[in-house]
Motif scaffolding. Structure first.
Motif, mmCIF file in Angstrom:
data_model
loop_
_atom_site.group_PDB
_atom_site.id
_atom_site.type_symbol
_atom_site.label_atom_id
_atom_site.label_comp_id
_atom_site.label_asym_id
_atom_site.label_seq_id
_atom_site.Cartn_x
_atom_site.Cartn_y
_atom_site.Cartn_z
ATOM 1 N N SER A 161 57.198 47.326 -2.267
ATOM 2 C CA SER A 161 55.736 46.942 -2.377
ATOM 3 C C SER A 161 54.606 47.940 -2.165
ATOM 4 N N VAL A 206 53.674 42.733 -6.261
ATOM 5 C CA VAL A 206 54.684 42.902 -5.363
ATOM 6 C C VAL A 206 55.504 41.572 -5.400
ATOM 7 N N GLU A 258 61.576 47.845 4.158
ATOM 8 C CA GLU A 258 60.274 47.411 3.986
ATOM 9 C C GLU A 258 59.439 47.296 5.237
ATOM 10 N N ASN A 297 56.418 44.756 4.543
ATOM 11 C CA ASN A 297 56.009 43.664 4.251
ATOM 12 C C ASN A 297 57.068 42.604 4.529
ATOM 13 N N GLN A 310 57.171 38.722 2.495
ATOM 14 C CA GLN A 310 57.701 38.893 1.181
ATOM 15 C C GLN A 310 59.427 39.105 1.588
ATOM 16 N N SER A 328 51.673 43.097 5.971
ATOM 17 C CA SER A 328 52.539 44.410 5.514
ATOM 18 C C SER A 328 51.995 45.350 6.687
#
Length: 242
Positions: A164, A172, A193, A195, A198, A241
């Motif tokens: 992302s 994204v 990640e 984020n 998501q 994020s």
């Protein structure tokens, strides 16, 4: 247990350890995520898996074989591919030329064409722009090229680092949908990640790294319900994020 098993690894640079006694399991056919802020040790963990920064202690086991001390090209040949942070396409090469570089271990022309067609089935937009220079594409399109190049190695495990990063919310969302679709086609995914929102929406299981240590683990739902994880990654002040 088959799949990827990381057992009590310690790794770092020069005399400084970044990872401290880290153990994780990546179950075959599933999406496993590693969450953590910048400096948590996520990139060092990827480098340890790929043999780029070999662990000082512990083991990396892939399908029952200890690959801790193997060279990176041998690890890739065993079916582990990585999509690096920041996409890193070759800007002066076409989309298709970028994809071909992802199959550098493949010698047969027919199989190469088959893999290219497979990537185009995942990303129809890349087929439309196969001759376009990768450097002239948008960030989201370059992310597609990067993921597609990783798929060209026909991996059984795809390690994806910060997909992302630097993308618009629309891209994204699109990229995470593609990652889920890739997993549904039978490819095991290790998704690294920041984020959390998501990531936990598509992952089956996950781990949280803080200062090089695993501080939380469980199913994606368990992590999403964890008060400390929610405070770190879902608060209004940090957004999705951190």
């Amino acid at each position: 247990m088959s799949g990827l098993q990381i057992r009590n690894i310690r790794s770092g640079y020069d005399k400084v350890d970044v990872l401290h006694d880290v153990s994780i399991d990546v179950e075959p056919g599933k999406i496993t995520c590693i969450l953590g802020a910048n400096g948590a040790g996520k990139t060092t963990l990827i480098r340890a898996i790929l043999g780029l920064t070999p662990p000082r202690a512990g083991q990396v086991i892939w399908d029952g074989v200890d690959i801790t001390k193997e060279k990176t090209h041998r690890i890739v040949a065993r079916g582990i591919a990585c999509i690096p942070e920041g996409r890193k396409v070759f800007p002066r090469m076409s989309v298709e030329e970028n994809l071909i570089l992802g199959a550098y271990l493949e010698k047969g022309g027919a199989q190469l064409r088959e893999r290219i067609d497979y990537v185009y089935s995942v990303f129809p937009r890349l087929k439309e722009r196969s001759g376009q220079l990768a450097g002239t594409m948008s960030g989201g399109e370059q992310a597609m090229v990067s993921i597609g190049r990783g798929l060209m190695a026909a991996p059984r495990l795809l390690v994806i680092d910060e997909p992302s990063l630097g993308l618009s919310p629309l891209f994204v969302k699109e990229n995470f949908k593609v990652i889920q679709q890739i997993n549904e086609r039978g490819i095991t995914v290790l998704l690294v990640e920041q984020n959390a929102r998501q990531t936990l929406a598509i992952a089956h299981r996950g781990y949280v790294l803080t200062q090089g240590r695993v501080v939380a683990q469980g199913s994606a739902q368990e992590l999403a319900d964890n008060d400390e994880v929610r405070a770190a990654y879902f608060s209004k002040s940090t957004g999705a994020s951190t």
